[in-house]
Design a protein around this motif. Sequence first.
Motif, short mmCIF file in Angstrom:
data_model
loop_
_atom_site.label_atom_id
_atom_site.label_comp_id
_atom_site.label_asym_id
_atom_site.label_seq_id
_atom_site.Cartn_x
_atom_site.Cartn_y
_atom_site.Cartn_z
N UNK A 60 -36.66 6.95 22.76
CA UNK A 60 -35.94 6.76 21.58
C UNK A 60 -35.58 5.58 21.05
N UNK A 61 -35.63 4.52 21.60
CA UNK A 61 -35.34 3.25 21.07
C UNK A 61 -36.50 2.57 20.21
N UNK A 98 -32.98 -1.60 32.90
CA UNK A 98 -33.12 -0.36 33.72
C UNK A 98 -32.82 0.97 33.08
N UNK A 99 -33.08 0.95 31.75
CA UNK A 99 -32.67 1.96 30.91
C UNK A 99 -33.74 3.23 31.23
N UNK A 100 -33.42 4.64 31.25
CA UNK A 100 -34.39 5.41 31.57
C UNK A 100 -35.42 5.49 30.64
N UNK A 101 -36.67 6.12 30.95
CA UNK A 101 -37.73 6.12 30.10
C UNK A 101 -37.59 6.88 28.76
N UNK A 102 -36.57 7.99 28.93
CA UNK A 102 -36.22 8.83 27.86
C UNK A 102 -35.41 8.06 26.86
N UNK A 105 -36.40 4.29 14.38
CA UNK A 105 -36.46 5.22 13.18
C UNK A 105 -37.69 5.74 13.42
N UNK A 106 -37.73 7.12 12.76
CA UNK A 106 -39.25 7.80 12.64
C UNK A 106 -39.82 7.29 11.42
N UNK A 107 -40.41 6.14 11.40
CA UNK A 107 -41.21 5.49 10.50
C UNK A 107 -42.62 6.13 10.36
N UNK A 138 -40.08 9.18 20.35
CA UNK A 138 -39.45 10.61 20.34
C UNK A 138 -39.11 11.01 21.77
N UNK A 139 -40.05 11.18 22.60
CA UNK A 139 -39.80 11.69 24.01
C UNK A 139 -40.40 10.78 24.86
#
Length: 332
Positions: free
Chosen positions: A284-285, A276-280, A226-228, A289-290
């Motif tokens: 987010x996780x 192996x999730x993408x950096x993007x 979350x954007x804490x 944000x980016x």
Amino acid sequence: MGAHRVVALVLPPQSTFELACAAEVFGVSRPGLPARYAFGVCAERPGAVATLAGYDMVVGQGLSALEAADTVVIPGWQRPERPGPPAVLDAVRQAHRRGARIVAICSGAFLLAQAGLLDHRRATTHWRMVAELAARFPDVQVEPDTLYIDLGDIATSAGTAAGIDLCLHLARTDHGAAHAAQIARHMVMPPHREGGQLQYAAPPPADHPPESLAPLLDWAVERLHEPLTVGDLAAQAGISPRTLARRFADQFGVAPGRWLLQQRVMAARALLEETDLPVETIAARVGLSSAANLRRRFHAMVRTTPAAYRRSFGAGPHLGRAPGGGPSRARG
């Protein structure tokens, strides 16, 4: 490639705890963990070495053991006011020139300073001795409020338990956050302590014990996606942002915003190692944000890119590289 060889150089009277910090991280074989290090102990003269605990330890190797060491650990030096033994100083200098990493725990920094290895460089030691280190060695850039400083070829730590912090940090640097976390879990230790050593220098008044921030920290770690903001943390704690900042400074020696960023980057490291999730997606996780923001923050804190970190510490051959040996889709 063989195991990384760590050699602890003991000096009478040897502190058993500082030596144990290095031995526990680098020298203990643990079920389910690969043996990444080969650990040994040496002294200026093989034989009995007195300890602060009232017994002698028998050391079988002399200074020649440093000639094959990848890392040399100085686990404290209880006579920092005295000139260091010339043969010891020379052996440490030679190991450094050869390319070994030199690590001083607590008062061991005085020996490195005498050897000239800290001139015009940052270093730390136990908070009770930082003023003495700075006064005796004015060319050393002494930092009093830090648990450890790692310069790559030289590393120093604050007193006693900060030696564990430094050794775990080195294991994390060598073999990734997941490996260091597994060691810490076996030791029933946090893999990373926040803040500096001055938070331990003077106890708070007994009639005003600090209110624990642990529930707030747990709440925040569960919501990194979350954007804490610092305002969100303060609202959850039911206090003003200024009061929150004061409590973070008192208990951790760090600002709440900095703590939050450290947690996000640590979470990103774990995802880079274990998925192996993408950096993007990772950005987010963990609430950064980016991908661009993750790369910038990651490089500032870890001194490498997410892609390079994954190539070094990814869990398995399918991580960090695409089939055929080319770069993965998770560009850093």
